[in-house]
Write a protein that holds these residues in place. Structure first.
Motif, PDB file in Angstrom:
ATOM      1  N   UNK A 289      40.945  38.141  35.408  1.00 31.27           N
ATOM      2  CA  UNK A 289      41.344  39.524  35.687  1.00 31.27           C
ATOM      3  C   UNK A 289      40.105  40.403  35.782  1.00 31.27           C
ATOM      4  N   UNK A 290      40.290  41.574  36.357  1.00 36.97           N
ATOM      5  CA  UNK A 290      39.201  42.554  36.423  1.00 36.97           C
ATOM      6  C   UNK A 290      38.786  42.975  35.017  1.00 36.97           C
ATOM      7  N   UNK A 291      39.740  43.096  34.124  1.00 33.33           N
ATOM      8  CA  UNK A 291      39.434  43.488  32.747  1.00 33.33           C
ATOM      9  C   UNK A 291      38.506  42.473  32.074  1.00 33.33           C
ATOM     10  N   UNK A 292      38.758  41.184  32.308  1.00 34.20           N
ATOM     11  CA  UNK A 292      37.898  40.144  31.732  1.00 34.20           C
ATOM     12  C   UNK A 292      36.509  40.184  32.369  1.00 34.20           C
ATOM     13  N   UNK A 293      36.431  40.423  33.668  1.00 33.49           N
ATOM     14  CA  UNK A 293      35.127  40.539  34.340  1.00 33.49           C
ATOM     15  C   UNK A 293      34.336  41.710  33.765  1.00 33.49           C
ATOM     16  N   UNK A 294      35.004  42.797  33.481  1.00 37.64           N
ATOM     17  CA  UNK A 294      34.331  43.964  32.885  1.00 37.64           C
ATOM     18  C   UNK A 294      33.865  43.631  31.472  1.00 37.64           C
ATOM     19  N   UNK A 295      34.667  42.920  30.714  1.00 35.52           N
ATOM     20  CA  UNK A 295      34.274  42.507  29.362  1.00 35.52           C
ATOM     21  C   UNK A 295      33.006  41.639  29.410  1.00 35.52           C
TER      22      UNK A 295
END
Length: 115
Positions: free
Chosen positions: A79-85
């Protein structure tokens, strides 16, 4: 993509290189880091530009741009959220005295990617 101010960004010291090496090993082992590299300074580069049907080559450095892409990482994330993390982890390794910006974007894949 890691954006830097090429004229103002510090050089990594030995501690940062060790910390970054550990992070790269960890993210590679978990399967989230597929590829990464820094880019050589713009003074060594060229831009090839198409405009009005004409192609021209411009030698670096590219003084008209304040920020340049200084490196990249290709991540595998659900997910985009995981990429940001994952990107936050990369930035955090640099500590408080660095000024960096990462642009997180999804790759287009497959034969229908451009349609």
């Amino acid at each position: 993509m890691v954006r830097i101010n090429e004229n103002g960004t510090r050089r990594p010291d030995e501690q940062l290189m060790r910390d970054m090496g550990r992070l790269i090993e960890e993210m590679t082992a978990e399967g989230s880091l597929l590829d990464t590299a820094g880019l050589r300074p713009t003074v060594e580069g060229k831009r090839v530009r198409l405009s009005d049907g004409r192609i021209r080559v411009v030698d670096g450095p590219f003084t008209e741009t304040r920020e340049v892409i200084g490196g990249y990482a290709i991540l595998e994330a659900p997910s985009l959220e995981r990429a940001i993390e994952l990107t936050r982890r990369f930035l955090a390794v640099h500590g408080d005295s660095w000024e960096l910006e990462c642009e997180v974007r999804q790759l287009e894949r497959g034969p229908d990617a451009c349609s």
